[in-house]
Design an enzyme around this catalytic site. Structure first.
Site, PDB file in Angstrom:
ATOM      1  CG  MET A 165      -1.828   4.317   0.771  1.00  0.00           C
ATOM      2  SD  MET A 165      -1.165   5.862   1.494  1.00  0.00           S
ATOM      3  CE  MET A 165       0.603   5.501   1.469  1.00  0.00           C
ATOM      4  CG  MET A 166      -5.571   1.078  -4.781  1.00  0.00           C
ATOM      5  SD  MET A 166      -4.683  -0.164  -5.734  1.00  0.00           S
ATOM      6  CE  MET A 166      -5.333   0.152  -7.381  1.00  0.00           C
ATOM      7  CB  CYS A 189      -9.475  -2.203  -1.111  1.00  0.00           C
ATOM      8  SG  CYS A 189      -9.725  -0.864  -2.293  1.00  0.00           S
ATOM      9  CE  LYS A 196      -3.597  -1.833   5.414  1.00  0.00           C
ATOM     10  NZ  LYS A 196      -4.869  -1.164   5.151  1.00  0.00           N
ATOM     11  CG  HIS A 208      -8.106   0.818   7.986  1.00  0.00           C
ATOM     12  ND1 HIS A 208      -7.948   1.484   6.786  1.00  0.00           N
ATOM     13  CD2 HIS A 208      -8.580   1.752   8.849  1.00  0.00           C
ATOM     14  CE1 HIS A 208      -8.321   2.751   6.928  1.00  0.00           C
ATOM     15  NE2 HIS A 208      -8.714   2.925   8.174  1.00  0.00           N
TER      16      HIS A 208
END
Length: 331
Positions: A14-15, A96, A135, A167
């Site tokens: 997580m950024m 992302c 991912k 995700h």
């Protein structure tokens, strides 16, 4: 058959959140969970301050480095460099949706280019001594998730990928912000379950919308691994149940006095290196949700830790506010 380790549970990259201080905290709560770094772009690893960007504490193992990029040669060079740091896994970000990632032509927009992703994975695998994973999302924008996810999985499987973490939402690159992309696109867990059925010998992990360990256990009836993101960050205490509930280990309840001592020592080390205690404590605010004293705990960490000269004693004061009998009763 996949030789990927049995990482049945992971904390998502997580950024701005899963930095080394966050991971240090999480490792005090679970010995077994796979921890991920924030995404680090390949160019940053090649040209930037490597110790700052990808350095970590040895206690964080097992720990995975997530890399962003779309140029096979650069990704291979980043993996070569990262190899000296001893990560347990290298993960390629194909999920992302941020503007920064889109402008760099990587992240979720790579869902449209499965052949390029496969070349990236092959280049990384050629120089890696640890598993290389991906991912991704189930698709982007108007893509059909049945086709998009199958195309990506087939391409990277042929390239030798060791695991795919999915995700279970689309990413809408047009019209939704990165924050909205974490909530608005509907979850489609069944699509990920079907992917596992298509690839019985490849590790398939699921991510997205999982809020507690009971849900994680249910997902493990269908896939190989479960990844929690925001739930693990905002309510980190739940990680204390991972080793017992997910891995079936006979472990004692979390020793909160030991956690407090470890975080104080970590904060002191960071201060000596020129950092600030708030860099550590900002990740601790989500501990103890629903426990008596949690509000005061948050107040101390949020207000006192930012004051000039604040030291590790702020952490001790915050822990002193907690009524640990609530946690004993819950266990």
């Amino acid at each position: 058959m996949s030789t990927y380790p049995s990482h049945r549970f992971a904390v998502a990259p997580m950024m701005d959140w899963t930095d080394r201080h966050c991971r240090f905290l999480h490792r005090q709560l679970t010995r077994e969970a796979l921890l991920y770094t924030e995404m680090v772009v390949a160019d940053g690893i090649i040209h930037g301050d490597r110790e700052r960007l990808i350095g970590y504490d040895a206690c964080e193992h097992p720990v995975a480095l997530q890399v962003g990029g779309s140029e096979p040669d650069k990704l291979a060079e980043a993996v070569r460099i990262a190899s000296d740091f001893g990560y347990d896994e290298i993960n390629l970000n194909v999920g992302c949706p941020s503007d920064r990632v889109q402008s760099g032509a990587f992240g979720a927009c790579l869902m449209r280019e499965p052949d390029l992703v496969a070349r990236c994975v092959a280049a990384m695998k050629a120089v890696a001594s640890v598993p290389v994973t991906v991912k991704c999302r189930i698709g982007v924008d108007e893509q059909d998730p049945e086709v998009a996810l199958s195309d990506l999985a087939g391409a990277v499987a042929n390239a030798g990928v060791d695991a795919i973490w999915v995700h279970a939402r689309k990413a809408w690159l047009e019209g939704l912000s990165p924050k909205e992309n974490r909530d608005i696109p509907p979850l489609d867990y069944d699509r990920v379950y079907r992917l596992k059925q298509d690839y019985p010998n490849l590790f398939i992990g699921i991510n997205g919308g999982v809020t507690d360990l009971n849900q994680a256990v249910e997902h493990l009836n269908h896939v190989d691994g479960v990844m929690l993101g925001r739930a693990a960050y905002h309510n980190a205490s739940l990680l204390g149940g991972v080793d017992r509930q997910i891995y079936g280990m006979d472990v004692a309840d979390t020793d909160w006095a030991a956690v407090c001592a470890a975080m104080m020592a970590h904060a002191e080390k960071h201060l000596v290196a020129g950092g600030r205690v708030v860099h550590v404590t900002r990740h601790m605010v989500g501990l103890f949700q629903g426990v008596r004293g949690a509000r005061r705990f948050r107040q101390i960490l949020s207000a006192d830790a930012v004051r000039p000269g604040a030291g590790p004693e702020v952490i001790a004061a915050a822990f002193d506010a907690i009524d640990f009998s609530d946690l004993t009763a819950a266990a």
